[in-house]
Design an enzyme around this catalytic site. Sequence first.
Site, PDB file in Angstrom:
ATOM      1  N   SER A  18     -68.182   0.167 -39.965  1.00  0.00           N
ATOM      2  CA  SER A  18     -68.379  -0.065 -38.628  1.00  0.00           C
ATOM      3  C   SER A  18     -67.314  -1.045 -37.813  1.00  0.00           C
ATOM      4  O   SER A  18     -67.581  -1.476 -36.909  1.00  0.00           O
ATOM      5  CB  SER A  18     -69.662  -0.802 -38.440  1.00  0.00           C
ATOM      6  OG  SER A  18     -70.767  -0.020 -39.322  1.00  0.00           O
ATOM      7  N   LEU A  23     -63.717   4.743 -32.242  1.00  0.00           N
ATOM      8  CA  LEU A  23     -63.473   4.351 -30.774  1.00  0.00           C
ATOM      9  C   LEU A  23     -61.987   4.036 -30.729  1.00  0.00           C
ATOM     10  O   LEU A  23     -61.288   4.413 -29.578  1.00  0.00           O
ATOM     11  CB  LEU A  23     -64.230   3.121 -30.418  1.00  0.00           C
ATOM     12  CG  LEU A  23     -65.685   3.438 -29.914  1.00  0.00           C
ATOM     13  CD1 LEU A  23     -66.494   2.279 -29.893  1.00  0.00           C
ATOM     14  CD2 LEU A  23     -65.732   4.318 -28.720  1.00  0.00           C
ATOM     15  N   CYS A 387     -85.712  17.852 -26.030  1.00  0.00           N
ATOM     16  CA  CYS A 387     -85.682  18.626 -27.386  1.00  0.00           C
ATOM     17  C   CYS A 387     -87.180  17.893 -27.734  1.00  0.00           C
ATOM     18  O   CYS A 387     -88.147  18.347 -26.958  1.00  0.00           O
ATOM     19  CB  CYS A 387     -84.909  18.187 -28.479  1.00  0.00           C
ATOM     20  SG  CYS A 387     -84.570  19.514 -29.805  1.00  0.00           S
ATOM     21  N   LEU A 388     -87.582  17.224 -28.947  1.00  0.00           N
ATOM     22  CA  LEU A 388     -88.607  16.916 -29.132  1.00  0.00           C
ATOM     23  C   LEU A 388     -89.501  16.197 -27.941  1.00  0.00           C
ATOM     24  O   LEU A 388     -90.634  16.577 -27.783  1.00  0.00           O
ATOM     25  CB  LEU A 388     -88.639  15.902 -30.249  1.00  0.00           C
ATOM     26  CG  LEU A 388     -90.107  15.379 -30.746  1.00  0.00           C
ATOM     27  CD1 LEU A 388     -90.893  16.536 -31.338  1.00  0.00           C
ATOM     28  CD2 LEU A 388     -90.034  14.262 -31.933  1.00  0.00           C
ATOM     29  N   GLN A 391     -90.959  19.132 -25.954  1.00  0.00           N
ATOM     30  CA  GLN A 391     -91.870  19.744 -26.702  1.00  0.00           C
ATOM     31  C   GLN A 391     -93.383  19.098 -26.660  1.00  0.00           C
ATOM     32  O   GLN A 391     -94.487  19.446 -26.662  1.00  0.00           O
ATOM     33  CB  GLN A 391     -91.517  19.881 -28.381  1.00  0.00           C
ATOM     34  CG  GLN A 391     -90.304  20.931 -28.571  1.00  0.00           C
ATOM     35  CD  GLN A 391     -90.017  20.817 -30.007  1.00  0.00           C
ATOM     36  OE1 GLN A 391     -90.389  19.932 -30.642  1.00  0.00           O
ATOM     37  NE2 GLN A 391     -89.078  21.781 -30.268  1.00  0.00           N
ATOM     38  N   GLU A 411     -95.450  21.406 -36.167  1.00  0.00           N
ATOM     39  CA  GLU A 411     -94.486  20.693 -36.886  1.00  0.00           C
ATOM     40  C   GLU A 411     -95.525  19.400 -37.466  1.00  0.00           C
ATOM     41  O   GLU A 411     -95.233  18.922 -38.577  1.00  0.00           O
ATOM     42  CB  GLU A 411     -93.455  20.163 -36.297  1.00  0.00           C
ATOM     43  CG  GLU A 411     -92.334  18.907 -37.022  1.00  0.00           C
ATOM     44  CD  GLU A 411     -91.156  18.748 -36.211  1.00  0.00           C
ATOM     45  OE1 GLU A 411     -90.944  18.844 -35.070  1.00  0.00           O
ATOM     46  OE2 GLU A 411     -90.235  17.916 -36.714  1.00  0.00           O
ATOM     47  N   ARG A 468     -85.873  23.334 -34.823  1.00  0.00           N
ATOM     48  CA  ARG A 468     -86.680  24.547 -35.250  1.00  0.00           C
ATOM     49  C   ARG A 468     -87.510  25.298 -34.596  1.00  0.00           C
ATOM     50  O   ARG A 468     -87.812  26.415 -34.424  1.00  0.00           O
ATOM     51  CB  ARG A 468     -86.992  24.251 -36.761  1.00  0.00           C
ATOM     52  CG  ARG A 468     -86.025  23.914 -37.694  1.00  0.00           C
ATOM     53  CD  ARG A 468     -86.928  23.825 -39.113  1.00  0.00           C
ATOM     54  NE  ARG A 468     -85.934  22.963 -39.766  1.00  0.00           N
ATOM     55  CZ  ARG A 468     -84.812  23.768 -40.470  1.00  0.00           C
ATOM     56  NH1 ARG A 468     -84.558  24.694 -40.270  1.00  0.00           N
ATOM     57  NH2 ARG A 468     -84.096  22.604 -41.139  1.00  0.00           N
ATOM     58  N   HIS A 513     -79.750  19.590 -26.093  1.00  0.00           N
ATOM     59  CA  HIS A 513     -79.227  18.136 -26.178  1.00  0.00           C
ATOM     60  C   HIS A 513     -78.160  17.897 -25.211  1.00  0.00           C
ATOM     61  O   HIS A 513     -76.829  17.989 -25.326  1.00  0.00           O
ATOM     62  CB  HIS A 513     -78.901  17.766 -27.770  1.00  0.00           C
ATOM     63  CG  HIS A 513     -79.813  17.708 -28.293  1.00  0.00           C
ATOM     64  ND1 HIS A 513     -80.617  16.647 -28.377  1.00  0.00           N
ATOM     65  CD2 HIS A 513     -80.575  18.591 -29.263  1.00  0.00           C
ATOM     66  CE1 HIS A 513     -81.524  16.542 -29.531  1.00  0.00           C
ATOM     67  NE2 HIS A 513     -81.613  17.900 -29.752  1.00  0.00           N
ATOM     68  N   GLU A 515     -77.052  15.491 -23.765  1.00  0.00           N
ATOM     69  CA  GLU A 515     -76.154  14.162 -23.983  1.00  0.00           C
ATOM     70  C   GLU A 515     -74.935  14.466 -24.603  1.00  0.00           C
ATOM     71  O   GLU A 515     -74.232  13.809 -24.634  1.00  0.00           O
ATOM     72  CB  GLU A 515     -76.921  13.134 -24.570  1.00  0.00           C
ATOM     73  CG  GLU A 515     -77.555  13.582 -26.001  1.00  0.00           C
ATOM     74  CD  GLU A 515     -78.667  14.227 -26.395  1.00  0.00           C
ATOM     75  OE1 GLU A 515     -79.187  15.021 -25.232  1.00  0.00           O
ATOM     76  OE2 GLU A 515     -79.299  14.128 -27.426  1.00  0.00           O
TER      77      GLU A 515
HETATM   78  N1  GLN Z   1     -88.268  18.495 -34.505  1.00  0.00           N
HETATM   79  C1  GLN Z   1     -87.912  19.392 -33.445  1.00  0.00           C
HETATM   80  C2  GLN Z   1     -87.557  20.764 -34.041  1.00  0.00           C
HETATM   81  O1  GLN Z   1     -87.245  20.888 -35.088  1.00  0.00           O
HETATM   82  C3  GLN Z   1     -87.232  18.795 -32.402  1.00  0.00           C
HETATM   83  C4  GLN Z   1     -85.998  18.548 -32.953  1.00  0.00           C
HETATM   84  C5  GLN Z   1     -84.958  17.882 -31.993  1.00  0.00           C
HETATM   85  O2  GLN Z   1     -85.509  16.876 -31.254  1.00  0.00           O
HETATM   86  N2  GLN Z   1     -83.889  17.655 -32.187  1.00  0.00           N
HETATM   87  O3  GLN Z   1     -87.744  21.839 -33.112  1.00  0.00           O
END
Ligand code: GLN
Length: 560
Positions: A18, A23, A387-388, A391, A411, A468, A513, A515
């Site tokens: 690290s 960087l 993402c999550l 969801q 999940e 997924r 994502h 970011e």
């Molecule tokens: N666990 C969720 C999925 O597989 C979200 C994945 C995530 O946030 N990258 O769909």
Amino acid sequence: MAAKRTKYIFTTGGVVSSIGKGLASASLGALLEARGLRVTFMKLDPYINVDPGTMSPYQHGEVYVTDDGAETDLDLGHYERFTSARMSRGSNVTTGKIYQAVISKERRGEYLGATVQVIPHITDEIKSRVIEATQNADVAIIEIGGTVGDIESLPFLEAIRQLKLEAGANNAVSMHVTLVPWIGAAGELKTKPTQHSVKEMREIGVQPDILVCRTDRPLSRSIKEKISMFSNVPVDQVVAAVDASNIYELPILLNAEGIDEKVCELLNIWSRAPDLSGWQRVHERFTRPTKGTAKIAVVGKYVHLRDSYKSLHEAIIHGGLANDCRVELDYVDSEQLEKASAQELEQRLSGADGILVPGGFGERGVEGKIKAIGYAREHGVPFFGICLGMQLAVVEYARNVASMEGANSAEFDASSRFPVIDLMPEQRQVRDKGATMRLGAYPCRLDQGSLASTIYGATEISERHRHRYEVNNDLREQLAAKGLRFSGTSPDKRLVEMIELPGHPYFVGCQFHPELKSRPMSPHPLFVHFVKASLERARALAAGSSRGTDDRPRADAPAN
Ligand code: GLN
């Protein structure tokens, strides 16, 4: 005409892990790009996993996903944030990947009866991948993971030793990043760890050309001379990398130490002086924002290891840069919210001007995230779910607004009556865990007139994915009827990509994502607008309290 050959810079690290090789590499790349050169990068990782996709974020930090769907080391994120180079599948090689390829060739009989060995077969495989992945650049910066002295990095170091020899004089340099610690009791900077580290490098046959010394204070000429003498590196090639106030100051600091000029001289490259005005502006904005502060709570599971949310952290900072404001980040452990009473939740989150729930895997902390999302929805706090996070915003809405009691993602609860997030048929077939998610760039179409399309200023976008599970199409109508807007989908409309909540000041979720594509000089619009909304709330609250009233926006009734 013979193809122009790519020149190499090999980055290695010594003393401790690290140390910031990534960087340092990215910053040097930024400087070379600012001189008008075409730069690319590569990361060679000595571990045996084929890619970091199966590793816990606690082990390895964030998994960075490229457009072409490779799950890679987080250093590739630094490379993409600092330069315009775009990384792809070939940009990150691991021991696992090399052995997998060599063993398959052996099984196919491609080695024609030879005894297959580390040298030359493994090293040749490494070399050919480096040559292949870097061929279109003027300069390629190739970083070797780990620390010199590790047994497992030896084949990579041997490969770069050979590549350097084959490239010939003025075509390759070795840059070694080490630590020069300040020992308080002695009141001295210590050079011995650097001396030992360079000795290790020389034992394997690579004499460093440039030493980048991480330190918490400037290195005097006499310290540099001492390091030079013991490490056989000319004194003006000993560079101090003093701790920076922010990572975007690094190119400026390293340029002041003369690193890019020296590298160009060693590689015999004639180039213009670098134009650093962009970096100076970023640094200036970061240090002296004029529009106040937005406090953002990031509610997640991996909050104790910042590397897990590396790109996310940077993207929020970029959002602050775009709004000329400071962003104060509060990492909230979602597990601690699980048992919180309404009052405790209020206490923990009421200081936040914006709430962000990032991506994640696994059940731990999920109910805490759902509580935080409910809080944001009900109190009109700007919310951004990634993402999550998106969801779970769907789950929260299903449970608390659409009366789907016990709604969940499959999940976490395979027998839920309302599996609002579920696997699509293609994911049900998957058995292997590695590289089997929906990965990489996919197109998304945004609804005309949606907040999402206003934010992007477009209706056709492309973003990177790693998941997924998907919004369950069987329950989509029911949720939409209760006011949740599915504002972005895949072009065939089969997959939900974005959600939003009309009537709420700012409530946006995305399945991808964003970011991963944000950069300091071109911040991602979703982060720009989320920070903007959070800043607006901060200002509204401040104006309210200065008048002695609490006019904080409220939406106690569900916004449907
Ligand atoms: N666990 C969720 C999925 O597989 C979200 C994945 C995530 O946030 N990258 O769909």
